[in-house]
Write a protein that holds these residues in place. Structure first.
Motif, PDB file in Angstrom:
ATOM      1  N   LEU A 150       4.982  -5.426   6.003  1.00 48.32           N
ATOM      2  CA  LEU A 150       5.870  -4.498   6.699  1.00 48.32           C
ATOM      3  C   LEU A 150       6.297  -5.071   8.052  1.00 48.32           C
ATOM      4  CD1 LEU A 150       7.254  -1.793   7.285  1.00 48.32           C
ATOM      5  CD2 LEU A 150       5.009  -0.859   7.867  1.00 48.32           C
ATOM      6  N   CYS A 151       5.322  -5.507   8.841  1.00 51.33           N
ATOM      7  CA  CYS A 151       5.613  -6.021  10.186  1.00 51.33           C
ATOM      8  C   CYS A 151       6.474  -7.278  10.135  1.00 51.33           C
ATOM      9  CB  CYS A 151       4.312  -6.311  10.930  1.00 51.33           C
ATOM     10  SG  CYS A 151       3.362  -4.848  11.364  1.00 51.33           S
ATOM     11  N   LEU A 152       6.144  -8.192   9.234  1.00 52.60           N
ATOM     12  CA  LEU A 152       6.873  -9.452   9.157  1.00 52.60           C
ATOM     13  C   LEU A 152       8.312  -9.234   8.691  1.00 52.60           C
ATOM     14  CD1 LEU A 152       5.756 -12.262   9.845  1.00 52.60           C
ATOM     15  CD2 LEU A 152       5.673 -12.739   7.405  1.00 52.60           C
ATOM     16  N   THR A 153       8.493  -8.336   7.735  1.00 50.38           N
ATOM     17  CA  THR A 153       9.838  -8.040   7.249  1.00 50.38           C
ATOM     18  C   THR A 153      10.683  -7.393   8.334  1.00 50.38           C
ATOM     19  OG1 THR A 153       9.041  -7.783   4.980  1.00 50.38           O
ATOM     20  CG2 THR A 153      11.174  -6.818   5.493  1.00 50.38           C
ATOM     21  N   VAL A 171      12.689  -9.915  -0.859  1.00 47.34           N
ATOM     22  CA  VAL A 171      11.988  -9.851  -2.136  1.00 47.34           C
ATOM     23  C   VAL A 171      10.514  -9.536  -1.886  1.00 47.34           C
ATOM     24  CG1 VAL A 171      11.355 -11.094  -4.243  1.00 47.34           C
ATOM     25  CG2 VAL A 171      13.567 -11.541  -3.148  1.00 47.34           C
ATOM     26  N   ASN A 172       9.989  -8.577  -2.630  1.00 44.39           N
ATOM     27  CA  ASN A 172       8.564  -8.265  -2.596  1.00 44.39           C
ATOM     28  C   ASN A 172       7.966  -8.684  -3.935  1.00 44.39           C
ATOM     29  OD1 ASN A 172       5.987  -6.977  -2.136  1.00 44.39           O
ATOM     30  ND2 ASN A 172       6.724  -5.264  -3.372  1.00 44.39           N
ATOM     31  N   ILE A 173       7.003  -9.590  -3.898  1.00 46.17           N
ATOM     32  CA  ILE A 173       6.334  -9.997  -5.129  1.00 46.17           C
ATOM     33  C   ILE A 173       5.339  -8.903  -5.506  1.00 46.17           C
ATOM     34  CG2 ILE A 173       4.935 -11.735  -6.272  1.00 46.17           C
ATOM     35  CD1 ILE A 173       7.807 -12.584  -5.545  1.00 46.17           C
ATOM     36  N   SER A 174       5.659  -8.195  -6.575  1.00 43.86           N
ATOM     37  CA  SER A 174       4.894  -7.035  -6.999  1.00 43.86           C
ATOM     38  C   SER A 174       4.067  -7.369  -8.236  1.00 43.86           C
ATOM     39  CB  SER A 174       5.847  -5.863  -7.249  1.00 43.86           C
ATOM     40  OG  SER A 174       5.142  -4.663  -7.443  1.00 43.86           O
ATOM     41  N   SER A 175       3.691  -6.346  -8.971  1.00 41.34           N
ATOM     42  CA  SER A 175       2.807  -6.530 -10.114  1.00 41.34           C
ATOM     43  C   SER A 175       2.844  -5.279 -10.985  1.00 41.34           C
ATOM     44  CB  SER A 175       1.371  -6.774  -9.625  1.00 41.34           C
ATOM     45  OG  SER A 175       0.435  -6.652 -10.679  1.00 41.34           O
ATOM     46  N   LEU A 176       2.478  -5.435 -12.229  1.00 36.38           N
ATOM     47  CA  LEU A 176       2.284  -4.278 -13.103  1.00 36.38           C
ATOM     48  C   LEU A 176       1.258  -3.323 -12.503  1.00 36.38           C
ATOM     49  CD1 LEU A 176       2.690  -2.816 -15.845  1.00 36.38           C
ATOM     50  CD2 LEU A 176       0.873  -4.281 -16.767  1.00 36.38           C
ATOM     51  N   CYS A 177       0.359  -3.877 -11.702  1.00 35.92           N
ATOM     52  CA  CYS A 177      -0.687  -3.066 -11.070  1.00 35.92           C
ATOM     53  C   CYS A 177      -0.125  -2.078 -10.057  1.00 35.92           C
ATOM     54  CB  CYS A 177      -1.717  -3.967 -10.394  1.00 35.92           C
ATOM     55  SG  CYS A 177      -2.691  -4.953 -11.555  1.00 35.92           S
ATOM     56  N   ARG A 195       2.974  -1.195  -1.289  1.00 40.44           N
ATOM     57  CA  ARG A 195       3.957  -2.187  -0.854  1.00 40.44           C
ATOM     58  C   ARG A 195       5.292  -1.983  -1.576  1.00 40.44           C
ATOM     59  NH1 ARG A 195       2.178  -8.424   0.295  1.00 40.44           N
ATOM     60  NH2 ARG A 195       3.725  -9.117  -1.212  1.00 40.44           N
ATOM     61  N   GLU A 196       5.228  -1.683  -2.859  1.00 35.86           N
ATOM     62  CA  GLU A 196       6.459  -1.449  -3.609  1.00 35.86           C
ATOM     63  C   GLU A 196       7.219  -0.250  -3.039  1.00 35.86           C
ATOM     64  OE1 GLU A 196       7.776  -0.844  -8.244  1.00 35.86           O
ATOM     65  OE2 GLU A 196       6.515  -2.518  -7.625  1.00 35.86           O
ATOM     66  N   MET A 197       6.505   0.812  -2.696  1.00 35.53           N
ATOM     67  CA  MET A 197       7.160   1.993  -2.134  1.00 35.53           C
ATOM     68  C   MET A 197       7.752   1.694  -0.754  1.00 35.53           C
ATOM     69  SD  MET A 197       8.240   4.981  -2.573  1.00 35.53           S
ATOM     70  CE  MET A 197       7.417   5.490  -4.088  1.00 35.53           C
ATOM     71  N   LEU A 198       7.076   0.879   0.044  1.00 40.25           N
ATOM     72  CA  LEU A 198       7.621   0.481   1.343  1.00 40.25           C
ATOM     73  C   LEU A 198       9.016  -0.116   1.177  1.00 40.25           C
ATOM     74  CD1 LEU A 198       4.701  -1.256   3.300  1.00 40.25           C
ATOM     75  CD2 LEU A 198       5.915   0.829   3.951  1.00 40.25           C
ATOM     76  N   PHE A 199       9.146  -1.020   0.220  1.00 37.63           N
ATOM     77  CA  PHE A 199      10.417  -1.715   0.060  1.00 37.63           C
ATOM     78  C   PHE A 199      11.467  -0.842  -0.616  1.00 37.63           C
ATOM     79  CE2 PHE A 199       7.539  -5.194   0.959  1.00 37.63           C
ATOM     80  CZ  PHE A 199       8.281  -5.901   1.897  1.00 37.63           C
ATOM     81  N   ARG A 200      11.032   0.146  -1.385  1.00 38.30           N
ATOM     82  CA  ARG A 200      11.995   1.112  -1.924  1.00 38.30           C
ATOM     83  C   ARG A 200      12.570   1.960  -0.787  1.00 38.30           C
ATOM     84  NH1 ARG A 200       9.323   4.011  -7.085  1.00 38.30           N
ATOM     85  NH2 ARG A 200      11.350   5.064  -7.033  1.00 38.30           N
ATOM     86  N   VAL A 201      11.738   2.302   0.179  1.00 34.96           N
ATOM     87  CA  VAL A 201      12.222   3.045   1.348  1.00 34.96           C
ATOM     88  C   VAL A 201      13.186   2.173   2.154  1.00 34.96           C
ATOM     89  CG1 VAL A 201      11.543   4.068   3.557  1.00 34.96           C
ATOM     90  CG2 VAL A 201      10.210   4.555   1.497  1.00 34.96           C
ATOM     91  N   LEU A 202      12.842   0.902   2.329  1.00 35.44           N
ATOM     92  CA  LEU A 202      13.723  -0.022   3.047  1.00 35.44           C
ATOM     93  C   LEU A 202      15.099  -0.074   2.389  1.00 35.44           C
ATOM     94  CD1 LEU A 202      14.289  -2.269   5.128  1.00 35.44           C
ATOM     95  CD2 LEU A 202      13.296  -3.894   3.497  1.00 35.44           C
ATOM     96  N   ALA A 203      15.129  -0.124   1.056  1.00 33.00           N
ATOM     97  CA  ALA A 203      16.397  -0.180   0.334  1.00 33.00           C
ATOM     98  C   ALA A 203      17.254   1.054   0.594  1.00 33.00           C
ATOM     99  CB  ALA A 203      16.137  -0.343  -1.158  1.00 33.00           C
TER     100      ALA A 203
END
Length: 217
Positions: A150-153, A171-177, A195-203
């Motif tokens: 989050l901070c670096l992005t 790009v966020n490298i995610s996972s099935l997990c 992390r996936e939700m963070l980047f969905r909010v960013l979008a």
């Protein structure tokens, strides 16, 4: 203009967790795509591994220069490779990485930003949910795997800015997990999901960005 067909001119490409595994392989694939005036920033904990990768990329790309593992780089009309050895799991490492990105990304000649958040850790998968009682261990895991991304992005996007005519991709490298639970992987699954939700909010907040949650598996 002036770049070979298919290559991206004046691009800032940042790959975290670049010293080994998927990040190292991704850096090898991206380097040939970066045309004149571009810079490839390789970020990871291991200075030695980053230096080895930079040397490999230099040998494979005519006209490329590599920087040192301490964060310096050398000028070139072709691709520059900048190595930033920093531990994103600690405040000092995150400050070091952020300072390096601010210095590089404020260059007004750069017309494209590609940031790949690959750095992450599996955690101790020998522990079940009921074994996770050490608050320091849990906080350290989430600090490295969520907070640092989050901070670096945010730092990178603020440094690069919303320049007219420029392209920005995160790009966020995610996972099935991130979507499915697995026994003994409480930290990893919850970290990937957060992390996936963070980047969905960013979008949603920044419609001018291209944002991708990508699960390589």
């Amino acid at each position: 203009p002036g770049s070979a067909p298919g290559r991206w001119a004046a691009t800032a490409c940042v790959v975290t967790g670049a010293s080994r595994g998927f990040g190292r392989s991704l850096a090898r694939l991206l380097a040939p795509q970066l045309g004149p005036g571009s810079v490839l920033v390789l970020l990871a904990r291991s200075a030695e591994a980053l230096a080895e990768l930079a040397a490999e990329l230099r040998a494979g790309a005519t006209g490329s220069d590599t920087g040192s593992a301490t964060g310096s780089d050398t000028g070139s009309s072709e691709l520059r490779v900048l190595c930033v050895a920093a531990d994103l799991g600690c405040e000092e490492g995150l400050r070091r990485a952020g300072a390096a990105l601010r210095e590089v990304l404020q260059d007004a000649s750069l017309g494209r930003l590609l940031l790949v958040n690959n750095a992450g850790s599996l955690g101790d998968v020998s522990k079940s949910f009921l074994d996770l009682t050490d608050l320091q261990e849990i906080n350290a895991y989430f600090s490295f795997n969520i907070s640092s991304a989050l901070c670096l992005t945010s730092t990178a996007l603020r440094a690069f800015g919303a320049r007219p005519g420029c392209s920005r991709t995160v790009v966020n490298i995610s996972s099935l997990c991130a979507l499915e639970p697995f026994p003994s992987w409480a930290l990893y699954c919850s970290g990937k999901a957060a992390r996936e939700m963070l980047f969905r909010v960013l979008a949603l907040e920044e419609p001018g960005l291209r944002v991708l949650n990508y699960a390589p598996g």
